[in-house]
Design an enzyme around this catalytic site. Sequence first.
Site, mmCIF file in Angstrom:
data_model
loop_
_atom_site.group_PDB
_atom_site.id
_atom_site.type_symbol
_atom_site.label_atom_id
_atom_site.label_comp_id
_atom_site.label_asym_id
_atom_site.label_seq_id
_atom_site.Cartn_x
_atom_site.Cartn_y
_atom_site.Cartn_z
ATOM 1 N N CYS A 157 -6.322 6.996 -0.476
ATOM 2 C CA CYS A 157 -6.620 5.635 -0.984
ATOM 3 C C CYS A 157 -6.596 4.695 0.406
ATOM 4 O O CYS A 157 -6.102 4.941 1.441
ATOM 5 C CB CYS A 157 -5.895 5.102 -2.018
ATOM 6 S SG CYS A 157 -6.530 5.941 -3.506
ATOM 7 N N HIS A 215 -6.436 -0.431 -3.389
ATOM 8 C CA HIS A 215 -5.349 -1.153 -4.247
ATOM 9 C C HIS A 215 -4.568 -1.680 -3.564
ATOM 10 O O HIS A 215 -4.351 -1.610 -2.280
ATOM 11 C CB HIS A 215 -4.957 0.209 -5.206
ATOM 12 C CG HIS A 215 -4.201 1.230 -4.656
ATOM 13 N ND1 HIS A 215 -3.029 1.230 -3.790
ATOM 14 C CD2 HIS A 215 -4.703 2.611 -4.538
ATOM 15 C CE1 HIS A 215 -2.682 2.302 -3.490
ATOM 16 N NE2 HIS A 215 -3.607 3.522 -4.056
#
Length: 351
Positions: free
Chosen positions: A171, A163
């Site tokens: 992430c 992202h």
Amino acid sequence: MTDSRLSRFVPARLRSLIDLLVKATAVAVLCSALAACTSMGLDSASKAPPKLSSKVAASMSAKGMKPESPVLVRIFKQESELEVWKVDKTGGYALFKTYPMCRWSGKLGPKTKSGDRQAPEGFYHVSSGMLNPNSQYFVSFNLGYPNRLESALGYTGEALMVHGACSSSGCYAMTDQQVGEIYAIVDRALKGGQNQFQVQAYPFRMTARNMAAYKDDANFPFWKTLKEGSDTFELTRRQPKVSVCGRRYVFNSEFVGGEPSDPLASCPQIINQPEPAVAAKLDAEQQKLAVALNQGTSSALNSYVDGGMHPSFRAILKNNGAKSMAEKVSGTKYPISRPDAALADPFAGAR
């Protein structure tokens, strides 16, 4: 005090204010409880996903690639780089572009449990339903952790993404501009007929030299398996078929009795063999690794405080500060996660 007793002593307008404060507090507690990489849309308003720009399409064309041709993504923690590969006119995969990564969290090694801040390592497959154009981190796609092997091993965690916003809690975070471009590329490939695209996430580039540097790491046996997949892709330029048995990944194999159903059971007999030319190259890589392991010395380089970022972004962070950098890399201006840890270059003493 019960609601009825409260109404006897507190004016109606003040009760309304108290209700609002209680609701706001509940929302704040909920948001703080969410992992930084859930990428759940906080705004219900939908937005159009990024479109493939004419500049990117022209770059593809110059490399003999089509926007709708299949795509594959490779991620390297140590180098803080994300690669996008596309099938070109030869029918094999070729490197389209390498993106410097803004932030990842944890250390080298696989993710095994919720809350460990580890970004996952392994082989993942992303379908169109795993793309989120309404992510709180601009746009995102879910890696699908835990995959079949990780689930069988009892690993836990969810919503591990690629992202934007340069903030990570497990992430792989890019700048908004980068993830928008990557999103448009993979979205176009999926709409062009590719059912799902493969993501290969590695601790580092799987060279014999790098492997030798980490030969004493507890994750080394797992990384040897990842290297098999990496070598298979690099030597064939084809997406490897990933099977799971014997508590590990197995690549480009067919088995007596069909695909193994139990990831933890021993692998059935393999009935196919790679092409002679490919087999010879894979054997050569194994020999190169064996020589490197015998000659090389293990280095204590796995000293990340909490993840890392590409040197180009580390320089921006050092020169401009976290707040200014957040404004530069993301329209959401989401705070850079643990900036002090990101500045702690784990290789500073080894260069």
